[in-house]
Enzyme design. Structure first.
Site, PDB file in Angstrom:
ATOM      1  N   THR A 157       0.819  -1.208   0.000  1.00 23.34           N
ATOM      2  CA  THR A 157       0.000   0.000   0.000  1.00 23.34           C
ATOM      3  C   THR A 157       0.861   1.270   0.000  1.00 23.34           C
ATOM      4  O   THR A 157       1.902   1.320   0.630  1.00 23.34           O
ATOM      5  CB  THR A 157      -0.876  -0.012   1.265  1.00 23.34           C
ATOM      6  OG1 THR A 157      -1.660  -1.188   1.247  1.00 23.34           O
ATOM      7  CG2 THR A 157      -1.771   1.199   1.343  1.00 23.34           C
ATOM      8  N   GLY A 196       2.784  -2.916   8.828  1.00 27.70           N
ATOM      9  CA  GLY A 196       3.069  -3.132  10.241  1.00 27.70           C
ATOM     10  C   GLY A 196       4.541  -3.435  10.438  1.00 27.70           C
ATOM     11  O   GLY A 196       5.098  -4.269   9.736  1.00 27.70           O
ATOM     12  N   GLU A 439      -6.079  -5.907   3.500  1.00 33.33           N
ATOM     13  CA  GLU A 439      -6.054  -7.107   2.636  1.00 33.33           C
ATOM     14  C   GLU A 439      -7.272  -7.189   1.740  1.00 33.33           C
ATOM     15  O   GLU A 439      -7.895  -8.226   1.604  1.00 33.33           O
ATOM     16  CB  GLU A 439      -5.951  -8.371   3.510  1.00 33.33           C
ATOM     17  CG  GLU A 439      -4.755  -8.415   4.410  1.00 33.33           C
ATOM     18  CD  GLU A 439      -3.467  -8.158   3.660  1.00 33.33           C
ATOM     19  OE1 GLU A 439      -3.317  -8.654   2.551  1.00 33.33           O
ATOM     20  OE2 GLU A 439      -2.625  -7.417   4.200  1.00 33.33           O
TER      21      GLU A 439
END
Lengths: 675, 675
Positions: A157, A196, A439
């Site tokens: 992303t 993350g 996702e």
């Protein structure tokens, strides 16, 4: 830390519930875990991991600053990793079944209550390396990652792009002179954003970037890059990296941003198991494009199952709390009852318990399909992929959106105290709702499923065979009349399948009308978007109806005691009835239910709530969460909710001094000036 | 602080939207504000208040520790109070229209983004003192509170009791020997818990406690007590007080706990405007018990209106962001469109815009009823109270639950970036959802409305006249057939009223059946609880249908331009159509809609979304929020979303150093040990 205000005994209201249950919650726990052996194993590992964990600290993390929470998370995640490694050394040195294999397992739950910054590393990155590296590449850097010699994350992303991979702006230009790729994020919107662990705890990173050879785009490919020095952890030249700040949830996983300016990597750092770039700049494309995205399919299976567990955790907390809180007499002059006795409260709790079972069983089926498809791929067969993709999307969407809504209903069922972070309900909510977005954003996935349904409907019309999970569409085409509503479970499954099929037919008709009016395919699909998503949602629900009914009524029931089967039957009954009522606006359009049928459904709802009432606490006990996993003042096994709330309150850092600084600085001078 | 990455210009995609709107958003803004004069006044005050506010700091508060956030909130709340006081002095010394009257007004929005610890003091406490004090009492301590010479809060909820006032455990025993009350919270569950500002920023408190005279209970009454020393702010003897820790939202209002051990106050500190205790221990009860709870009725009116604004704020952010984010081509090879062009995105945004209007207009009606009832009470007339109570409950429930769900939908419509706290969407969500619980938990209120509907249905059966907002029940009794569905707005309002009435009739029948089977009233009501709540919810929706339609189609339309009326008509059309579709499961049971009618509704939905598309940005501009009020990187007036996100990220405290401590302490040693 022992604390004096918390009694050592179990709250009598809760004990009474356990004593009065109609079945053995240990049988439930073994079934839920998969087997008695699995249950025993899990509990053993859990006890080992939980030793020496400071529960008091866990309950206070929401009071910390963003920076301290992130430091805390790195510490606790590394502590847990060390424990698993030690367990591996103790029990089977040289193996990997404990370390690292359990590091992304549900047994880790509760050890990193602010999230695990190395979660993406094991759930996605290592898996992607295994699937996309050549054997040489895996030997060179994949193994180092698997062994945690280095650490990293998966970055796809960007600030300006999530959903639409072909729109990603990060580029990797091949430079044949040096046999390197040159990586750049040309604009602010091209910065990698969200992964993350990217912010402060990764020194490597797998990124998705547009491959360019001679300035010609070859589409998105994966590149393995180093972002920080292994010794000093300082960002490498050309790398702009950091934390994206506080989010609703996952507050300790240092989600990060990454800007690249002329960062050069060897050609061999593009993952080349499928597509390849040779030294002369020639390009070999992948045999199946879909393989690039396969890591996401697995992650969706993880999400579907995980969200069922989040919902079960929230249901455990809310149900236990409802057994110990007493409020509002049902009859004047009687004692205030456990709130579990209010029917409206039962209506908030029990349907969510049933839903977590339904989702868990559906995701079990999904995992079986996943494993079979993996075997196929190993043999070069790709024909099950569209169905797996579609079902993984459907369950990811339904499990995430239903669990988010369900956790929130359960939180609200805890009244004001559900709003305390020490209840952990808000933390479970933000974990559940996040899955609606990551996702594959849910609406985007529903539109993809919608397109798959249109394709399937068209295939069925032409007489082509359909994949098992959409086969009901051709059956409806063959027998367009639903027939009579009888209200049996099988009939209810059929009703949901027919409704999904009818909605698919309506959407197909709208789409066809638009196309025949001369609209472009894109415009027609966009205009039919709302109907696509509605049909797709029902498709997912029909599947869950079917898999839940099969498990409860099918051959597996022979392995269970009669008492336990009765409980499962009650949960199935509740699930089918409440979902049928929830979907009435669709059902009533296509299926003829009389007023008597509808009254009967409401009766069945109320009856099954009453039946489940005495077993509610034993059922959530069967989910077998430990206190540390629930991390909730309201949901502990001993049911001493008020004392635990109060104990956590007294340990809150703000209560360590009597008078806040601001009183003398701001409040008092202002009040004095008003006299 | 100016920042270089944020352009000074408006994002061209947003400017294009403004240029293309079909109406003047300033006309909308004046209508929304109440009048042009009101709009000008509000903007003037707002500009004054916003001067010198540090926007960068506002965007970073979620990164702070709980303690720092609370210190920040006291500072910013006092700063805002000082500004209002200065404004009063500048513009009209000696008056009160700015200070303190605007301190609980919406013009304060955004100045205390973590909540105002003195909010409860002005919204509830001062109002309760005004309503419940004798003139002497108000002179003695009420005025001091109004002038902010002292500060305080209103404490009712306890750790073990919220909903059920008669179950409160805090007691006030009258001691005739000293002419005092002796206050005690005998158990942990009796501690006062939750009041905003109680933890660290109140030195006084109005508490609800059970009055005892000679150990005989007289029910809950209000007592004014001092809890901290005015000079030192230290807790007084017998007072155990502090902060309850982090919550989902309202993170800076130091919600507190309060334990009392033999705290003595003069007899004259019981609020005695209505009920009284004389020095000899004789007790005079209140002429109308309901007056004790009247403060909560007003607060529910505040909530209904405020939640409409929260929803409007979230809609502003999500709509502007949807105009500047581009993603996923609709037709292959075309440029990625503004996501506002995806129909599924429109379906997420526009219905919430329409809902915020519908709720705002319904709450305007509620305020008028409130004012009329206040006048009645002053004249000793109490007969409108049940209707006001019921309508305030219905709108409190619908506005809070719909706005919470709506804000969350809007947040999800912002994709991943909606999950950033800097979007402010999560903060708006937790504010909206809190209102589902406080001031009467929603399910409890729905059950109360349900009982009111049962009573009204029974009255109507006996031919008694009903209050205006339930009069439709007797009409349905007189003409039980709905007649033909025509799909006009008036017909849709009627359909919703009929559906509410039919649901009321069903619940009444279930209740009567249970009673005739010999169940106690309490048990019968409990068992019929689900149907009560369903009827009550529809009752609220029917009212909102009616008030929105009246405003748009009624005489007020003459004061508006044709262009603006067209926009309002589109919003009404969207609201009625989408709510009718949402409630189809109820409608289809009672009202005959053909398949053509249903297809037509879906067409109307899609058509009106298309009609609203060009005006969406101008409409949310008309809500007239300032950037500081929205406090959102995604929703600023200039639309520079990515640059603002990035700017906030760079200012995050975690990014002020390159390498976190934990790397050397935990991460590096662990990685090295794996080599």
């Amino acid at each position: 830390m022992a604390s004096s205000v918390i009694p050592k005994s179990v709250n009598p209201d809760l004990q009474k519930e356990r004593d009065g249950a109609s079945f053995n919650s240990e049988e439930f726990a073994a079934w839920w875990a998969g087997s008695e052996k699995e249950l025993k194993f899990t509990r053993g590992v859990r006890d080992y991991l939980h030793k020496d964990v400071n529960l008091d600290e866990m309950l206070q993390i929401q009071n910390m600053s963003h920076e301290d929470i992130n430091e805390f998370s790195i510490r606790t995640s590394i502590d847990a990793a060390k424990k698993l490694r030690r367990l591996q050394e103790e029990r089977n040195p040289g193996g990997d079944e404990y370390w690292p294999n359990l590091y992304d397992n549900k047994v880790m739950w509760g050890l990193t209550p602010a999230g695990n910054p190395f979660g993406v590393m094991y759930v996605m990155l290592v898996k992607a390396l295994q699937a996309q590296c050549t054997p040489e590449q895996y030997e060179e850097f994949g193994k180092r990652m698997e062994k945690f010699e280095i650490c990293g994350t998966y970055a796809q992303t960007e600030l300006g792009h999530g959903t639409y991979l072909r729109g990603l702006e990060t580029r990797a230009d091949f430079d044949p002179k040096t046999d390197e790729f040159v990586l750049n994020t040309p604009k602010i919107s091209s910065y990698k954003f969200w992964p993350g662990g990217l912010g402060h705890s990764s020194n490597h990173c797998l990124i998705m970037a547009q491959l360019y050879i001679n300035n010609e785009s070859k589409g998105p490919h994966m590149f393995f890059i180093q972002v920080r020095d292994e010794e000093t952890h300082e960002p490498l030249p050309g790398v702009h990296i950091g934390d994206i700040g506080k989010k609703m949830g996952f507050i300790g996983v240092n989600n990060g941003f990454l800007g690249l300016k002329n960062v050069r990597i060897p050609r061999t750092r593009m993952l080349m198991r499928h597509a390849k770039v040779n030294a002369d700049g020639s390009y070999v494309s992948s045999p199946a494009n879909v393989l690039t995205y396969f890591a996401m399919v697995r992650t969706r299976c993880v999400i579907a199952q995980n969200n069922a567990l989040v919902l079960a955790g929230a249901a455990t907390i809310a149900t236990r709390y409802s057994a110990v809180r007493r409020q509002s007499p049902i009859n004047p002059k009687e004692r205030e009852p456990q709130i579990l006795d209010h029917v409206t409260q039962q209506f908030k709790l029990f349907p969510e318990i049933a839903t977590s079972l339904a989702h868990r069983l559906a995701s079990d089926y999904l995992w079986k399909l996943y494993d079979a498809t993996i075997d196929d791929i190993a043999n070069g067969k790709y024909d099950r992929l569209p169905e797996l993709h579609s079902l993984s999307c459907a369950l990811k969407v339904t499990c995430s959106s239903d669990s988010a809504a369900g956790v929130e209903r359960l939180r609200l069922a805890c009244g004001g105290h559900g709003y305390l972070t020490s209840s952990n309900m808000s933390n479970l909510y933000v974990a559940a709702t996040a899955a609606c977005t990551y996702e594959g954003e849910n609406t985007v996935l529903l539109l993809q499923i919608g397109r798959f349904l249109m394709k399937s409907w068209r295939s069925a019309l032409s007489g082509a065979p359909l994949a098992p999970t959409v086969r009901y569409l051709s059956e409806v085409q063959k027998n367009p009349e639903f027939g009579t509503w009888t209200g049996t479970w099988e009939n209810m499954v059929k009703a949901m399948e027919y409704t999904a099929a009818y909605k698919t037919r309506l959407a197909f008709k709208s789409l066809s009308n638009r196309l025949s009016r001369g609209e472009s395919e894109g415009n027609a699909a966009n205009q039919t978007g709302i109907e696509f998503t509605q049909a797709a949602e029902l498709h997912g629900r029909a599947f869950i109806f079917s898999s839940f009914t099969t498990e409860v009524t099918g051959p597996n029931s022979k392995n269970r005691s009669a008492a336990f089967n009765r409980v499962l039957e009650n949960l199935l009954e509740l699930y089918l009835v409440k979902e049928t009522l929830n979907q009435l606006s669709n059902l009533l359009r296509f299926i003829n239910l009389t007023d008597t049928d509808l009254t009967r459904l409401q009766d069945r709802l109320e009856t099954v709530l009453t039946k489940l009432r005495p077993d509610a606490v034993a059922i959530v006990d069967g989910f077998d969460f430990s206190d540390l996993q629930l991390n909730s003042t309201l949901g502990s096994f001993d049911g001493n909710a008020y004392e635990r709330i109060f104990d956590a309150v007294l340990k809150n850092p703000m209560n360590q001094k009597l008078v806040p600084k601001s009183f003398h600085q701001y409040l008092k001078p202002f009040m004095k000036s008003n006299i």
